[in-house]
Design a protein around this motif. Structure first.
Motif, PDB file in Angstrom:
ATOM      1  N   ASN A 274      17.720  11.318   0.540  1.00 28.54           N
ATOM      2  CA  ASN A 274      18.445  10.476  -0.417  1.00 28.54           C
ATOM      3  C   ASN A 274      17.662  10.380  -1.724  1.00 28.54           C
ATOM      4  N   LEU A 275      16.935  11.478  -2.058  1.00 25.20           N
ATOM      5  CA  LEU A 275      16.066  11.460  -3.237  1.00 25.20           C
ATOM      6  C   LEU A 275      16.771  12.043  -4.454  1.00 25.20           C
ATOM      7  N   PRO A 276      16.483  11.491  -5.648  1.00 22.40           N
ATOM      8  CA  PRO A 276      16.992  12.128  -6.867  1.00 22.40           C
ATOM      9  C   PRO A 276      16.452  13.564  -6.949  1.00 22.40           C
TER      10      PRO A 276
ATOM     11  N   LEU B  22       8.256   8.403   2.834  1.00 25.99           N
ATOM     12  CA  LEU B  22       9.690   8.549   2.554  1.00 25.99           C
ATOM     13  C   LEU B  22      10.463   8.869   3.839  1.00 25.99           C
ATOM     14  N   ALA B  23       9.850   9.674   4.725  1.00 27.28           N
ATOM     15  CA  ALA B  23      10.493  10.011   6.005  1.00 27.28           C
ATOM     16  C   ALA B  23      10.564   8.776   6.905  1.00 27.28           C
TER      17      ALA B  23
ATOM     18  N   GLN C 280       0.838  -1.208   0.000  1.00 32.24           N
ATOM     19  CA  GLN C 280       0.000   0.000   0.000  1.00 32.24           C
ATOM     20  C   GLN C 280       0.876   1.262   0.000  1.00 32.24           C
ATOM     21  N   GLU C 281       1.988   1.221   0.755  1.00 31.54           N
ATOM     22  CA  GLU C 281       2.903   2.368   0.811  1.00 31.54           C
ATOM     23  C   GLU C 281       3.609   2.568  -0.533  1.00 31.54           C
TER      24      GLU C 281
ATOM     25  N   ASP D 248       1.181  12.452   2.277  1.00 32.39           N
ATOM     26  CA  ASP D 248       1.255  11.012   2.601  1.00 32.39           C
ATOM     27  C   ASP D 248       2.541  10.401   2.050  1.00 32.39           C
ATOM     28  N   CYS D 249       2.878  10.798   0.820  1.00 34.73           N
ATOM     29  CA  CYS D 249       4.092  10.306   0.167  1.00 34.73           C
ATOM     30  C   CYS D 249       5.330  10.732   0.965  1.00 34.73           C
TER      31      CYS D 249
END
Length: 506
Positions: A249-251, A241-242, A180-181, A236-237
């Motif tokens: 560490n995201l592009p 990620l947190a 779901q995530e 929510d996204c």
């Protein structure tokens, strides 16, 4: 007919009712000559040679072939994104009815090797995006969706590259993120998922015909809901990620998209131009099997279309259910033995947390069946297998083998000592015709299986400890207990059936 033959017949009937062609022909009709209308499950849409079609998923090619046959010259153009090699596989299997006719108006793009988004699937998604974006208020877009559609419709929001989105998804999965995530993150970073395709097609009328391969048939989860408003936001996204320590560490491209997106869900957006209709599901298949079983003289109940959980726990549930029915035939279902089995069943159901299952009501219905007729219990869903060995098998074959072992062990207990007074068959099969990396759809068993296998020098427990159910069933009695259907061109998860007939009255 034997119980085995009945079980096979019920499985084939269930699958037959959710095959693309009969399913579409039941749900969609073109009527009227002067002012033709498309009739979809009771709803009508005017047609003026303005009909377009897109589709994505493992069962979509057969759906598209049936749709084109129904729509005829009213179809202007179509594009479907389907798994790599499917046309050749269907050709080899002799399933011509699943293939598009020569000079079809529908373009086929194959991609998503091993069910993973790839450049070919991206090409298909871009073509679908361009077609949807070109439509006007006078147009009607028919969208065909089935399981596997998510990988076949990858369209990251620019400037995100497909490989960047996939890398982020893999990082999340490796950190233990739930499906779901993963879906929330995928939808947030996609142009077409989470209602994106429907928004793009506006102001055209959008009619989605959906074949569900997800427990509970949630429209926003099947193929990541390209024609359904997303109930999630960028917030929510970011929280997901947190949670997995990936925010730093995201592009750069992902950071750009997330920072420029609205942080609240856009639920207020208008989706009144969209009509989402489920035309095939596990419950539809089970209903057909129930109809057939009753026609064969069985007192029939459907346990659930949402069976899920670890295969050993599900096998234990089925073994207890079978013991309860056999106690009922021996007029002992209401005594202390029956009470013990019911307690076991309620405990197992609580552990499995099967959505929507009211086991108390089911057990009451079971009690009311009487002892005059043989009993059939049907169920469906999707179990999971915890891999410990290196053998070859699938969840349905493993489930059948575990039920066979469980029934054999139960015969040595007081509650299971009445199993010998009944003839019992258990079958489990995948409706797509493929269970794991094998050519079998599943298998069936009886309480005699373990002892009969020992006579052939086959140790069931040894095969199970290596997750080697396919090898066992291939060797046992010349493969007679394997369920082999070939590719079916559909997929509504798995189906199980339990058939029990009293052989001696107590």
């Amino acid at each position: 007919m034997s119980l085995c033959e009945h079980a096979l017949s019920l499985f084939r009937s269930a699958v037959g009712t959710v095959r693309p062609a009969p399913m579409l022909k039941k749900a969609v009709k073109l009527q009227g000559d002067g002012c033709p209308q498309l009739l979809v499950k009771g709803r009508t849409f005017p047609v003026k040679r303005n009909l377009y079609l897109v589709g994505f998923g493992k069962a979509v090619l057969g759906m598209a072939a049936a749709a084109e046959e129904i729509l005829g010259d009213h179809l202007v153009r179509g594009i479907v994104s389907v798994p790599l090699g499917i046309q050749e596989s269907l050709q080899q299997a002799g399933m011509q009815e699943m293939l598009l006719k020569p000079r079809s108006k529908i373009q086929v793009i194959e991609g998503a090797k091993n069910n993973l988004p790839d450049p070919e699937a991206l090409k298909g998604a871009i073509a679908i995006q361009e077609l949807a974006g070109s439509l006007t208020a006078d147009d009607l877009l028919l969208v065909l969706i089935s399981g596997g559609g998510s990988a076949l419709l990858p369209a990251p929001i620019p400037p995100i590259l497909l490989k960047e989105k996939e890398k982020l998804t893999k990082m999340l999965a490796s950190q233990g993120a739930a499906i779901q995530e993963l879906n929330i993150v995928r939808k947030t970073l996609s142009l077409l998922k989470g209602g994106g395709l429907a928004r793009l097609a506006y102001p055209a009328q959008v009619v989605s015909l959906i074949l569900s391969d997800v427990i509970g048939d949630p429209l926003d989860i099947i193929a990541s809901g390209p024609t359904v408003a997303s109930s999630h936001s960028v917030q929510d996204c970011l929280q997901i990620l947190a949670k997995y320590n990936l925010l730093h560490n995201l592009p750069k491209s992902v950071e750009t998209v997330l920072s420029s997106s609205p942080t609240k869900p856009t639920a207020s957006e208008d989706y009144s131009h969209v009509c989402n209709i489920i035309i095939g599901s596990n419950m539809l298949a089970l209903d057909e099997a129930k109809r057939q079983a009753e026609g064969l003289g069985y007192a029939t109940l459907i346990l659930s279309a949402a069976i899920c959980g670890e295969v050993s726990c599900v096998a234990a549930l089925y073994c207890q259910l079978i013991q309860l029915v056999c106690l009922g035939f021996a007029s002992l279902g209401e005594g202390p033995l029956g009470d013990e089995v019911r307690r076991n069943l309620l405990q197992l159901a609580a552990e499995l947390e099967i959505p929507g299952l009211n086991l108390t009501d089911f057990l009451q219905a079971l009690q009311g069946l009487g002892r005059e007729r043989p009993v059939c219990i049907l169920a469906g869903g999707e179990t999971t297998v915890q891999l410990q060995g290196t053998g070859k098998g699938g969840r349905n074959q493993e489930l059948a083998l575990r039920v066979g072992l469980g029934l054999n062990r139960a015969q040595a207990t007081e509650t299971g000592s009445f199993l010998g007074r009944c003839e019992i068959v258990f079958l489990s099969g995948g409706t797509d015709g493929q269970d794991g990396p094998t050519e079998a759809a599943g298998a069936f068993c009886s309480p005699e299986l373990v002892d009969e296998a020992l006579q052939e020098g086959l140790d069931v427990e040894a095969f199970l400890s290596n997750n080697d159910s396919y090898t066992f069933f291939s060797q046992f009695q010349g493969g007679h207990h394997l369920l082999v259907t070939g590719l079916t061109g559909t997929n509504v998860m798995d189906i199980q059936s339990i058939l029990i007939r009293a052989t001696e009255r107590s």
